[in-house]
Enzyme design. Sequence first.
Site, PDB file in Angstrom:
ATOM      1  N   GLU A  93     -11.326   4.764 -10.889  1.00  0.00           N
ATOM      2  CA  GLU A  93     -10.198   5.133 -11.519  1.00  0.00           C
ATOM      3  C   GLU A  93      -9.531   6.420 -10.800  1.00  0.00           C
ATOM      4  OE1 GLU A  93      -8.689   4.584 -14.723  1.00  0.00           O
ATOM      5  OE2 GLU A  93      -7.868   6.468 -15.236  1.00  0.00           O
ATOM      6  N   ASP A  94     -10.686   7.333 -10.228  1.00  0.00           N
ATOM      7  CA  ASP A  94     -10.426   8.505  -9.626  1.00  0.00           C
ATOM      8  C   ASP A  94     -10.459   8.599  -8.112  1.00  0.00           C
ATOM      9  OD1 ASP A  94      -9.975   9.295 -12.448  1.00  0.00           O
ATOM     10  OD2 ASP A  94     -11.866  10.121 -12.628  1.00  0.00           O
TER      11      ASP A  94
END
Length: 735
Positions: A93-94
């Site tokens: 996700e990051d």
Amino acid sequence: MKTELVIDLEAEKQEILKRYRALLRASKSTLQKGDKKEIRKAFDMALESHKDMRRKSGEPYIYHPIAVAQIAAEEIGLGTTSIVCALLHDVVEDTDITLEDIEREFGKKTAKIIDGLTKISGVFDTNSSLQAENFRKMLLTLADDVRVILIKLADRLHNMRTMDFMPRHKQLKIASETIYLYAPLAHRLGLYAVKSELEDLSMKYLDPDTYKFIAKKLNEKKTERAMFIKKFVEPIDEIVHDQGLVADVYGRPKSIHSIWNKMKKKNIPFEEVYDLFAIRIILDSAPENEKADCWKAYSIVTDLYRPNPDRLRDWVSSPKGNGYESLHTTVMGPRGQWVEVQIRTQRMNEIAEKGFAAHWKYKESSNDNGLDQWIQKVREMLSNPEANALDFLDDFKMNLFSDEIFIFTPKGALIQLPLGATALDFAFEIHTGVGATCIGAKVNHKLVPISYKLQNGDQVEIITSNKQTPKEDWLNVVVTAKAKSKIKSSLKEEKRKIADNGKEILERKLKSLKITYNTDNLQKLSYFFKLPSTQELFVNVALGKIELKDIKEYLNTEKEVESRGPERPENLTVDMVKSKMKNADGDILLIGEDLQKIDYTLAACCNPIPGDDVFGFVTVSEGIKIHRTNCPNATQLMSNYGYRVVKAKWNKQQELTFLTGLRIVGIDDVGLINNITRVISTDFKVNMRSITVDTNEGIFDGSIMIFVNDTEHLENLINNLLKVRGVTGVTRFDA
Ligand code: MN
């Protein structure tokens, strides 16, 4: 002004390693050959990819995945694959790392779980769509691999534990979702410890005053309570050991949230909540002696203290659907106070605390696994693609909360249903076809209607007829999500058939009146007959509710309608509100500010007054409503319609007054009402709108609606009312 954050990188590095080693220690019991290397590899990857990131608190980001992994291992009892996934749960996700990278390094299974975690990480973060649809997606991943949800719960728990640095509106949103969905989910998966902590933490942010009040009260009587528990437990301990049982006997405090629930449910002050703790007897038993040992301990307890016959719960013989096994009884303590005693073995206790994961571990030894059945049910519910997401969520949530009853088929097979389930629920549980044609049932050989509410232990035989079809009012008869969704889709199908028929009839009628059959005219007709859709129009035609003469009437007025244009209420949209609010104060709605041309009203469900923590909610047709953050409806609104919530605060002003309610209880005395009204209207010059008083055998119970300026004003008034002779309690109430 900027504050420089001084970071000692070397010390941080040491701290990260220290936390990593603590994680390894926590997972020790499940580690097998090669596992340590895998965990190290995941840790290194997470450390490297998050290396430039920090949390809101300023701490290195890596603290978070390590903590989530530790909760997964220690508090939920998950193994190596889950620990690896927890460490990597935020990287896709990051950071730059892709799912392909994960699959190459850790294999297919790990990649699949992380994919699930990444997909649901956005569940509540979007402001654009209904969270309900996302929650449905989240449950889809649960049906796939339940570890996704378990790791997500660990993630949520750590975020809740470290929420102090978040801005207030985010705290409110996250806490609402937690109490609305995550805590019930933890409960359903049997994670009692996680569930209680999530509930307490939510309350700490949603209703900080009450939370602090109860925590303080609990703390005040701590020593006294410890003494009582010691005295209560001592004789049990002694006899248990004399009889050759190995057991741990101790007292355990109930959570703040559950105490508050009890106060609200029974409408009693803190002082009257008797079960602030429960006594636990945890037995160390050989597998074949478990049940006998539990009953032996029960016999010892009830020889010492008199039991309340209505409060015996035997989840040892029939475990709950989430796997919970325990024997509960409530006995009269030495000081005339009821005390709850929970009796179970170490194995049962591990399942009670760690839920699903512990259940897995013991799976071979338990023959019937309720949780597997439940997950099977979730799969079935999700497989109905037509169900409306929000309906689904409501039905599903109801099933999360409810307790179970056990029902037998004519052949003696056991079926679990939620409390309140009817004969019709049972029919749908057996088979959709049986449900759809159900006309009645025989419960314990006696004939009953389909709406009959089943009792624990009932034996049920369903009576069917091939002439029967599902009816609209059946939706009020059933409680299970399965029956509801089956009935809904069957009604929908039925309606579609009727609508098809109506469509043909309408086409013919329009032709005879020389009206063109097209979308535009269909919409005009629907609007004229005040129907929400053209499908409803067809249905009404098919059922004969709209006839040729009605359509002729439409033709007569059509001209007039045309010239006036359609009369539609101007719906307030969130964007309209937000663009109006774009002014000096950013995007905060100032209540009491008439320069802002925004219509708002104070919600009647919680009657907020200045000083209360509040938020604005953009309704579909009634403008903005201001609610208190601890309003009974707040969590539902914030978690389902987060994008409709606007920040709001009170503008400083004293001229306005707000309606609120006070409940005053006391000992009825000559002049009591006089004294109360004197304080309110003479001393405080507060206007009263209504006053209702009930006196019963010398007890005074009054409700007064008054207009006050703000919370400070109200508090002063309450304090002065408490000084009136005879008054024992004054509390504010909603609506
Ligand atoms: Mn996270």
